[in-house]
Design an enzyme around this catalytic site. Structure first.
Site, PDB file in Angstrom:
ATOM      1  N   ASP A  38     -11.769 -16.330 -21.610  1.00 50.31           N
ATOM      2  CA  ASP A  38     -10.743 -16.676 -20.611  1.00 50.31           C
ATOM      3  C   ASP A  38      -9.386 -16.739 -21.335  1.00 50.31           C
ATOM      4  OD1 ASP A  38     -11.252 -18.303 -17.628  1.00 50.31           O
ATOM      5  OD2 ASP A  38      -9.226 -18.293 -18.472  1.00 50.31           O
ATOM      6  N   ASP A  64      -7.616 -12.158 -22.910  1.00 49.71           N
ATOM      7  CA  ASP A  64      -6.929 -11.633 -21.723  1.00 49.71           C
ATOM      8  C   ASP A  64      -7.623 -10.311 -21.411  1.00 49.71           C
ATOM      9  OD1 ASP A  64      -5.293 -10.273 -19.940  1.00 49.71           O
ATOM     10  OD2 ASP A  64      -3.430 -10.979 -20.852  1.00 49.71           O
ATOM     11  N   VAL A  65      -8.251 -10.221 -20.238  1.00 48.74           N
ATOM     12  CA  VAL A  65      -9.061  -9.028 -19.933  1.00 48.74           C
ATOM     13  C   VAL A  65      -8.241  -7.746 -19.801  1.00 48.74           C
ATOM     14  CG1 VAL A  65     -11.013 -10.217 -18.856  1.00 48.74           C
ATOM     15  CG2 VAL A  65      -9.053  -9.550 -17.436  1.00 48.74           C
ATOM     16  N   ASN A  91     -15.892 -11.290 -14.165  1.00 47.10           N
ATOM     17  CA  ASN A  91     -15.570 -12.290 -13.141  1.00 47.10           C
ATOM     18  C   ASN A  91     -14.083 -12.627 -13.075  1.00 47.10           C
ATOM     19  OD1 ASN A  91     -16.103 -14.848 -11.457  1.00 47.10           O
ATOM     20  ND2 ASN A  91     -15.182 -15.660 -13.344  1.00 47.10           N
ATOM     21  N   TYR A 157      -4.844  -7.624  -3.309  1.00 54.03           N
ATOM     22  CA  TYR A 157      -6.094  -8.243  -3.781  1.00 54.03           C
ATOM     23  C   TYR A 157      -7.288  -7.513  -3.166  1.00 54.03           C
ATOM     24  CZ  TYR A 157      -9.666 -11.925  -4.282  1.00 54.03           C
ATOM     25  OH  TYR A 157     -10.804 -12.634  -4.576  1.00 54.03           O
ATOM     26  N   LYS A 161     -10.509  -5.523  -4.890  1.00 54.84           N
ATOM     27  CA  LYS A 161     -11.902  -5.928  -4.703  1.00 54.84           C
ATOM     28  C   LYS A 161     -12.717  -4.816  -4.046  1.00 54.84           C
ATOM     29  CE  LYS A 161     -11.584  -9.907  -6.692  1.00 54.84           C
ATOM     30  NZ  LYS A 161     -12.261 -10.140  -7.971  1.00 54.84           N
ATOM     31  N   ILE A 192     -14.654 -19.876  -1.264  1.00 51.62           N
ATOM     32  CA  ILE A 192     -15.338 -20.765  -2.205  1.00 51.62           C
ATOM     33  C   ILE A 192     -14.340 -21.780  -2.747  1.00 51.62           C
ATOM     34  CG2 ILE A 192     -16.856 -20.854  -4.238  1.00 51.62           C
ATOM     35  CD1 ILE A 192     -17.863 -19.050  -1.847  1.00 51.62           C
ATOM     36  N   THR A 194     -12.724 -23.376  -5.210  1.00 45.46           N
ATOM     37  CA  THR A 194     -12.440 -23.335  -6.649  1.00 45.46           C
ATOM     38  C   THR A 194     -10.927 -23.485  -6.842  1.00 45.46           C
ATOM     39  OG1 THR A 194     -11.920 -20.988  -6.867  1.00 45.46           O
ATOM     40  CG2 THR A 194     -14.280 -21.584  -6.919  1.00 45.46           C
TER      41      THR A 194
END
Ligand code: NAD
Length: 269
Positions: A38, A64-65, A91, A157, A161, A192, A194
Site C-alpha cells: 500500500d 505505489d501500484v 485490490n 471510475y 472498473k 461497502i 470502508t
C-alpha cells in the site's frame, strides 16, 4: 483443520485499509503468508504487526501500484523471500467523483486511470511470470458494481472498473490457453462500508474539497438488503476465489452487492 489457503503465498495490493485489510486478515487466518502492499505507510505496518501478533504470517511493503519500477522490486522481493506467488489480489483503487463529466479535469482522469487500470495491468505483467513457475495460482481483480452498471458522477471510475472486468476475462483466457494452471476472476462489490467513501473528492475539479458520503445512508435506499456491506463480506468471496474450492472457476465475475445488480425492491417503511 487446515486453512482454506494453507501454505500459500499471497499478495494483496491496497492491503492497508478497508476491503484489502479484511482480505489480508482473512487470508492469514486461513493459513496463507500474506504480503500486503500500500502507499499507506502508517496503517500497513500496524496491520502486519497485528496479524503477526494474532499468530498469522504477514509482512507489509510500501508500494505505489502505478510505479513499474516498484512492481519489479516487489516481485523480486517475493521471489527472494518465498520463491513463489500463489495468489495475487489487485485490490488498490480510488474513486474520483464530479458533478458532471464536463467538470472532470484531464489530470484527475489520468490519476483515476493510473491507479485503477495501469496498476492492475502492472500487477499482472509482473506477477504472472513468478506465478507461472509453479503451475497453479489465482488472480483476483477488484472491480465494482460500477463496472457492471453506469454510475452517474463516477463515469471515470466506472470506466476503470468496466475495464478491469474485461481485462480479467481476457487474462483468464490467456492463462487457460497457455495451460498454466492460473485462474483469473473479478469481484464486484456494491456499497461497502470502508474508508473509501470518506476519501472521494467531490469538488468540481475532482480534488481538494472532500464531502464524505455516508455508505450506510446510501445503501439503505439503494440496496435490496437495505444495508451497506462489510469489508469482511467481500473478503470471504475473495477467499473462495483464492482457494481450491473454486478450482473450476475462471473468467467469471463474483457480484457481492446485497442484491443491487439483480433489481430493486419497494422500500420498507
Ligand atoms: N467500498 C466500496 O463500496 C467499494 C465498492 C466497489 C469496489 N470497491 C473497490 O474495492 C477496492 C478497495 O477499496 P476500499 O473500499 O477498501 O477502499 P480503501 O480506501 O479503504 O482502501 C483502498 C486502499 O488502496 C490504497 N491505495 C490508493 N492508491 C494507491 C496506490 N497508488 N498504490 C497502492 N495503494 C493505493 C489506499 O491507501 C487504501 O489503503 C478498490 O479497488 C475499490 O474501488 C470498493
Amino acid at each position: 483443520m487446515a486453512g482454506q489457503v494453507e501454505g500459500k503465498i499471497a499478495l494483496v495490493t491496497g492491503g492497508a485499509s478497508g476491503i484489502g485489510e479484511a482480505i489480508v486478515e482473512l487470508f492469514a487466518r486461513e493459513g496463507a503468508t500474506v504480503v500486503a502492499t500500500d502507499i499507506d505507510e502508517l496503517r500497513g505496518p500496524e496491520l502486519a504487526k497485528r496479524v503477526t501478533k494474532a499468530g498469522g504470517n504477514a509482512i507489509f511493503l510500501e508500494q505505489d501500484v502505478t510505479s513499474e519500477e516498484r512492481w519489479i522490486e516487489i516481485v523480486a522481493e517475493i521471489a527472494k523471500r518465498y520463491g513463489r506467488l500463489d495468489i495475487m489480489v489487485a485490490n488498490a483503487g480510488i474513486g474520483i467523483a464530479v458533478p458532471s463529466i464536463t467538470d472532470m479535469t484531464l489530470s484527475d482522469w489520468h490519476k483515476q486511470n493510473a491507479i485503477n487500470l495501469d496498476g492492475v495491468f502492472l500487477s499482472v505483467k509482473h506477477c504472472l511470470p513468478l506465478m507461472r513457475k509453479h503451475g497453479s495460482g489465482s488472480i483476483i481483480m477488484m472491480s465494482s458494481l460500477a463496472g457492471l452498471r453506469g454510475a452517474p458522477g463516477l463515469a471515470a471510475y466506472s470506466l476503470t472498473k468496466g475495464g478491469v472486468r474485461l481485462f480479467a476475462k481476457s487474462i483468464a483466457m490467456e492463462c487457460a490457453a497457455a495451460g498454466d494452471g492460473i485462474r483469473v476472476n473479478s469481484v464486484h462489490p456494491g456499497i461497502i462500508d470502508t474508508p473509501i467513501w470518506g476519501k472521494i473528492p467531490t469538488g468540481a475539479s475532482g480534488a481538494g474539497q472532500n464531502a464524505p458520503i455516508d455508505p450506510e445512508e446510501r445503501a439503505k435506499v439503494a440496496t435490496p438488503l437495505g444495508r451497506a456491506g462489510q469489508a469482511a463480506e467481500i473478503a470471504s468471496g475473495v477467499l473462495y476465489l483464492a482457494s481450491d474450492a473454486s478450482r473450476y472457476v475462471t473468467g467469471t465475475e463474483l457480484v457481492i452487492d446485497g442484491g443491487m445488480n439483480a433489481g430493486g425492491v419497494p422500500r420498507r417503511a
